[in-house]
Every structure is written in structure tokens, then in C-alpha cells.
Design a protein around this motif. Structure first.
Motif, PDB file in Angstrom:
ATOM      1  N   THR A   7      83.133  98.064  29.652  1.00 39.88           N
ATOM      2  CA  THR A   7      82.731  97.441  28.562  1.00 39.88           C
ATOM      3  C   THR A   7      81.767  96.740  28.369  1.00 39.88           C
ATOM      4  O   THR A   7      81.219  96.360  27.271  1.00 39.88           O
ATOM      5  CB  THR A   7      84.057  96.273  28.826  1.00 39.88           C
ATOM      6  N   ASN A  11      79.344  96.890  24.938  1.00 39.82           N
ATOM      7  CA  ASN A  11      78.507  95.886  24.105  1.00 39.82           C
ATOM      8  C   ASN A  11      77.131  95.271  24.821  1.00 39.82           C
ATOM      9  O   ASN A  11      76.882  94.419  24.007  1.00 39.82           O
ATOM     10  CB  ASN A  11      79.867  94.460  24.717  1.00 39.82           C
ATOM     11  N   ARG A  29      84.914 100.411  36.874  1.00 36.40           N
ATOM     12  CA  ARG A  29      85.985 100.454  34.750  1.00 36.40           C
ATOM     13  C   ARG A  29      86.705 100.631  36.367  1.00 36.40           C
ATOM     14  O   ARG A  29      87.227 100.369  37.550  1.00 36.40           O
ATOM     15  CB  ARG A  29      86.458 102.444  35.293  1.00 36.40           C
TER      16      ARG A  29
END
Length: 80
Positions: A7, A11, A29
Motif C-alpha cells: 500500500t 501511495n 504484502r
């Protein structure tokens, strides 16, 4: 080694790339390290340093290779 989640990679791509330019970084992950990101220069150094080691699962060793490995491990222990 610095670690980022997948993530964070999505981002904060710039931050992850900047960190990978300095040193390898781990991409996790579900909380587990899954990938390593490194610069092409670091990758090339790894590929071209003449390393010939390989990894094997013990089930892939022949009996002779297993005996040799056990003997070398025992010698290493005895020489400590």
C-alpha cells in the motif's frame, strides 16, 4: 533493510524509489516480506560479482552430496 507495505508503495512511490536508490528495500504484502527493490547498479553488482553459490533443498542432494555436507559441517564444528 527498510521495509514498505505494498500500500505504501502505491501511495508513496517516490519515497520508496528514493529509499531503493540508497539501499535495497523490502516490499511486504499482508505483513510478510515478499519482494526486494534495489537500484540497477546494486543489481548489476550482485549479478557480476562472480558468485557461483546456489541453494538447494536437502531433498535435492544426492547421498554423496549429503555425506559431504555433513562432513564439512562436522569439521567446522570441530574446528571452533
Amino acid at each position: 533493510m527498510k521495509q514498505f507495505s505494498s500500500t505504501e508503495l502505491a501511495n508513496r512511490t517516490g519515497d520508496v524509489l528514493a529509499a531503493a536508490a540508497e539501499a535495497p528495500v523490502t516490499i511486504a504484502r499482508h505483513g510478510k516480506p515478499r519482494f526486494v527493490m534495489l537500484s540497477t547498479e546494486q543489481y548489476d553488482r550482485l549479478r557480476h560479482r562472480g558468485e557461483t553459490r546456489r541453494s538447494f533443498h536437502v531433498s535435492e542432494l544426492t547421498d554423496a552430496e549429503a555425506e559431504k555436507l555433513i562432513g564439512e559441517l562436522q569439521d567446522s564444528i570441530d574446528n571452533e
